[in-house]
Design a protein around this motif. Structure first.
Motif, PDB file in Angstrom:
ATOM      1  N   LEU A  38      31.620  12.424  55.231  1.00  0.00           N
ATOM      2  CA  LEU A  38      32.143  12.774  56.558  1.00  0.00           C
ATOM      3  C   LEU A  38      31.473  11.976  57.673  1.00  0.00           C
ATOM      4  O   LEU A  38      31.737  12.223  58.850  1.00  0.00           O
ATOM      5  N   ASN A  39      30.600  11.057  57.281  1.00  0.00           N
ATOM      6  CA  ASN A  39      29.906  10.209  58.262  1.00  0.00           C
ATOM      7  C   ASN A  39      29.185  11.080  59.293  1.00  0.00           C
ATOM      8  O   ASN A  39      29.344  10.919  60.512  1.00  0.00           O
ATOM      9  N   ALA A  40      28.401  12.022  58.782  1.00  0.00           N
ATOM     10  CA  ALA A  40      27.714  12.970  59.653  1.00  0.00           C
ATOM     11  C   ALA A  40      26.274  13.134  59.195  1.00  0.00           C
ATOM     12  O   ALA A  40      25.891  12.734  58.084  1.00  0.00           O
ATOM     13  N   THR A  41      25.444  13.722  60.057  1.00  0.00           N
ATOM     14  CA  THR A  41      24.091  14.065  59.666  1.00  0.00           C
ATOM     15  C   THR A  41      24.121  15.400  58.922  1.00  0.00           C
ATOM     16  O   THR A  41      25.152  16.086  58.887  1.00  0.00           O
ATOM     17  N   LYS A  42      22.988  15.783  58.365  1.00  0.00           N
ATOM     18  CA  LYS A  42      22.954  17.021  57.576  1.00  0.00           C
ATOM     19  C   LYS A  42      22.976  18.278  58.443  1.00  0.00           C
ATOM     20  O   LYS A  42      23.349  19.348  57.967  1.00  0.00           O
ATOM     21  N   ALA A  43      22.589  18.170  59.703  1.00  0.00           N
ATOM     22  CA  ALA A  43      22.530  19.358  60.567  1.00  0.00           C
ATOM     23  C   ALA A  43      23.897  20.043  60.700  1.00  0.00           C
ATOM     24  O   ALA A  43      24.005  21.252  60.474  1.00  0.00           O
TER      25      ALA A  43
END
Length: 215
Positions: A38-43
């Motif tokens: 999803l091209n996101a950070t883990k937060a």
């Protein structure tokens, strides 16, 4: 504000992946894999998982990891019992309070379902199936019915996509949906409720294949 919007987007994307089966029932979820996908950070991924856990779409098992929810056959039967009683009484209230709108909206969806069957649009048919049953609750003018139904609606949509993506399921459910409407047109709410019971509960001949629900 932007961070909250990102969290909502990530949550909806993962939720949709579960409902449509991209993340299958019982599958172990990796935060790293989802973050990369999803091209996101883990937060925001972790935030989404917490929200999905509260909806029953995700199960966190200590020392094992995070998994897409799944049922045993017994657990699924309990869910179907709950669903039937909510929908049955919701249908009765909707018919008492908004009979004309109820029948019109159900007929409108049934017409679109027929088009889906003729064109082989299984995914669209299953979305319409969700809408068809949601109408029984949304027109009953009782927020507690809606809140109760919301507890299971996402899980039911997921299971419907898991079990209902076959031509035989579509044809059988279409006939049952039509019979419910015909009963309402004949002002026979008791028969409509009986048709709903036959549609939902497996011991009465519903289309659910219980053998395939447990993972």
């Amino acid at each position: 504000m932007k961070q909250d919007l990102l969290k909502d987007i990530i949550y909806r994307r993962i939720r949709d992946m579960i409902v449509v089966g991209t993340l299958p029932m019982g599958m172990k979820i990796s935060e790293t894999v989802l973050a990369n996908r999803l091209n996101a950070t883990k937060a925001p991924i972790r935030d989404a998982i917490k929200r999905l856990q509260s909806e029953g779409l995700v199960q966190v098992k200590p020392k094992s990891g995070t998994f897409v929810f799944h049922f045993t056959a017994e657990e699924f039967h309990e869910l179907l019992e709950f669903r039937y009683h909510i929908e049955s009484q919701g249908l009765k209230l909707s018919f008492q309070k908004n009979p004309k709108q109820l029948i019109q909206e159900m007929c409108f969806i049934l017409d679109k379902m027929e088009l889906c069957i003729n064109s082989g649009s299984t995914f669209e048919y299953l979305n319409l199936d969700n809408e068809y049953h949601q109408i029984m609750i949304s027109l009953c003018d009782n927020r507690y019915f809606q809140e109760s139904y919301d507890l299971i609606s996402a899980r039911m949509a997921t299971v419907r996509n898991h079990l209902g993506n076959s031509e035989s399921h579509m044809l059988r459910s279409f006939v049952q949906h039509k019979e419910i409407i015909e009963s309402l047109k004949n002002n026979d709410i008791e028969h409509a409720q009986h048709q709903l019971l036959c549609h939902i509960l497996p011991e009465h001949g519903a289309f659910w294949n219980m053998k395939n629900i447990s993972t």
